[in-house]
Design a protein around this motif. Structure first.
Motif, PDB file in Angstrom:
ATOM      1  N   GLU A 125       0.834  -1.208   0.000  1.00  0.00           N
ATOM      2  CA  GLU A 125       0.000   0.000   0.000  1.00  0.00           C
ATOM      3  C   GLU A 125       0.871   1.261   0.000  1.00  0.00           C
ATOM      4  OE1 GLU A 125      -3.843   0.628   2.386  1.00  0.00           O
ATOM      5  OE2 GLU A 125      -2.347   1.727   3.569  1.00  0.00           O
ATOM      6  N   THR A 134      -5.857  -1.652  -2.080  1.00  0.00           N
ATOM      7  CA  THR A 134      -6.403  -1.537  -0.728  1.00  0.00           C
ATOM      8  C   THR A 134      -7.549  -0.524  -0.723  1.00  0.00           C
ATOM      9  OG1 THR A 134      -4.956   0.277  -0.008  1.00  0.00           O
ATOM     10  CG2 THR A 134      -4.089  -1.978   0.193  1.00  0.00           C
ATOM     11  N   ASP A 135      -8.371  -0.603   0.299  1.00  0.00           N
ATOM     12  CA  ASP A 135      -9.512   0.317   0.401  1.00  0.00           C
ATOM     13  C   ASP A 135      -9.051   1.764   0.432  1.00  0.00           C
ATOM     14  OD1 ASP A 135     -11.193  -1.841   0.432  1.00  0.00           O
ATOM     15  OD2 ASP A 135     -11.487  -1.851   2.611  1.00  0.00           O
TER      16      ASP A 135
END
Length: 558
Positions: free
Chosen positions: A350, A387-388
């Motif tokens: 991330e 990723t969110d």
């Protein structure tokens, strides 16, 4: 986590007979000319019979500048149309055919990927229905007839030093870029320097993709400038008397190909011009046919929006009287990271800041597409490593640009994963808010058209062209070609002419190396930087991994 390859997924497809796919669009069986059980051509007679049908909505799928991280424009095109059909809409796809050069080189095929594919994948990425072979043959027939005319006395007075028509081959082969023909003595003609382009760079390809019918095709073929006399007067294809025979060779190739997605939805796959040296869109005849048969047509344009979509708007829409209702820009979190300075090997972890840093490239494309008066939706093509927080960063950035970014999981889930995207695109298309207009008017001087693209789309500070280029443009204006649109030929990897300059650069210069008149296709090609019309193979071409398995099935295509 392991995933099936594209070819494994395609091989498991439960295809329906092509007649059933035709029935979905109301195409009678007698007007489908089958090539096996799963692909067919649509007859010219049927196409003529539906020309007064009401047109459906046109959705253009484009993308950010391509990166090694992958964007998935065709996959999104397929997934979006499958999603539309899943929510009860009558939707069809229009995409280009695949060239053998990229298939055996580095890029791979052009049938989508994952669970958002068009099938039969193997045939589509190989010989398909023979359209590219027909185009290659028609192009090279003209080449042969030019040299033959010179051999038998040169009645037209062609200056052998000014023969502009090369030969073509649908394969990457750098050894053929520059060649000498007619060696070996008197019997073989007059030696001259020439070369080969790849078939998708042929003007014949561009002409086929812009023609409305066979009559239009022959007229455009006849308008091709193939050489000049010593007095610099143009020699046309019709002067060589090749246009009729070329049309005969292209008679079947002019008819659009109908195939299906993995979810058995109709897909027109027809034509395949380069997106830099030509206009990078599927054929006008396929798009118009689909629009007369479906309520929604999802099509795509080659490379990033600065090349393919700009040409779709300024060339294809202008020539074919088309008007897109929505533009979908494909982006990925991975590509945002690369534009933000992250190396390909480091894309997994991330990195929200890198995503934010890379978003201006996407923002530039959003602004460019809106400048044509068309509403824009961003499709985030989902990767399992996203990723969110990274997805949210893209969505927030796009919202700040006055648009909307929707996560789509079509690669993994097919049409089901694109339902939300489909619903939103349909809603916008049905709203009628599009106010499409090309970037420039026909009667703007040619050099000013070039500057308009460079300033408005690329955000360049200036266009550099020597006197020879400017004089040539003025000469074409005086010869009656000033109304033609511009086809910019530059790197696809950047808004600039430097392929390594990612992001959203401003203040750069656009140097014009040369200009070419495609009188048959009906546009002026402006070559900026080093553009290859005959690519070479990489150090490890994809062809090394392609073969047949023990069951006689193709392996290694992607």
């Amino acid at each position: 986590m392991s995933f099936k390859t594209d070819i494994e997924i395609a091989r498991e497809a439960k295809k329906k007979p092509i007649q059933e796919i035709g029935e979905k669009l109301g195409i009678p069986t007698e007007h489908l000319l089958p090539y096996g059980h799963d692909k067919a051509k649509v007859s010219q007679e049927f196409i003529e019979s539906i020309k007064n049908n009401r047109k459906g909505k046109l959705i253009l799928v484009t993308a950010i500048n391509p990166t090694p991280a992958g964007e998935g424009k065709t996959t999104t095109t397929v997934g979006l149309a499958d999603g539309m059909n899943r929510i009860g809409k009558k939707a069809a796809i229009c995409i280009r055919e695949a060239s053998l050069g990229p298939c055996f080189g580095m890029k791979g095929g052009a049938a989508g990927g994952g669970y958002a594919q068009v099938v039969p994948m193997e045939e589509m990425n190989l010989h398909f229905t023979g359209d590219f072979h027909a185009i290659t043959s028609a192009h090279n027939l003209l080449s042969a007839m030019i040299d033959n005319h010179i051999y038998w006395g040169n009645e037209l007075g062609i200056d052998e030093r000014r023969v502009t028509w090369k030969r073509v081959l649908d394969m990457n082969d750098r050894a053929l870029r520059d060649t000498v023909t007619s060696l070996g003595g008197v019997a073989n003609g007059f030696p001259r320097q020439t070369g080969f382009d790849i078939t998708v760079a042929s003007e014949v390809m561009a002409i086929l993709c812009l023609s409305n019918n066979l009559e239009d095709l022959q007229e455009r073929l006849g308008n091709i400038i193939v050489a000049y006399t010593r007095k610099r007067e143009p020699i046309y294809c019709r002067d060589i008397k090749a246009d009729g025979a070329m049309t005969v060779l292209l008679k079947d190739a002019m008819q659009p190909n109908l195939v299906q997605t993995l979810e058995n939805n109709p897909a027109f796959v027809h034509g395949g011009p380069f997106a830099n040296i030509a206009h990078g869109c599927n054929s006008v005849i396929a798009t118009n046919t689909a629009l007369r048969l479906a309520d929604y047509v999802v099509t795509e344009a080659g490379f990033g929006a600065d090349l393919g979509a700009e040409k779709f708007m300024n060339i294809k829409c202008r020539k074919a009287n088309l008007s897109p209702d929505v533009v979908v820009i494909v982006a990925t979190v991975r590509a945002m990271k690369m534009n933000g300075g992250v190396a390909r090997k480091d894309l997994g972890p991330e990195n929200v800041q890198a995503v934010i840093d890379g978003c201006p490239n996407l923002g530039r494309h959003i602004g460019n597409m809106k400048s044509f008066g068309v509403p824009v939706v961003v499709a985030i093509n989902h990767f399992v490593t996203d990723t969110d927080a990274e997805i949210q960063a893209v969505q927030e950035y796009v919202a700040s640009q006055g648009s909307e970014a929707i996560l789509s999981r079509h690669w993994e889930l097919g049409g089901e994963g694109a339902e939300h995207l489909a619903e939103r695109v349909v809603e916008i298309a049905d709203s009628g808010i599009s106010q499409f207009a090309p970037l420039y008017v026909d009667d703007l001087p040619l050099f000013e058209k070039i500057e308009r693209i460079a300033h408005s789309i690329y955000r360049a500070s200036e266009v550099i062209a020597d006197k020879k280029v400017r004089d040539q443009l003025r000469a074409w204006e005086e010869a009656g070609y000033g109304h033609l649109p511009i086809c910019m030929a530059k790197t696809q990897y950047s808004f600039s002419t430097d392929p390594n300059l990612r992001g959203a650069p401003t203040g750069h210069t656009i140097p014009i190396r040369e200009v070419r008149l495609s009188a048959g296709a009906g546009f002026i090609v402006v070559v900026c930087g080093d553009i290859m019309t005959m690519p070479g193979l990489p150090s490890r071409p994809a062809a090394e991994g392609i073969g047949l398995n023990d069951d006689g099935e193709v392996e290694g295509l992607f």
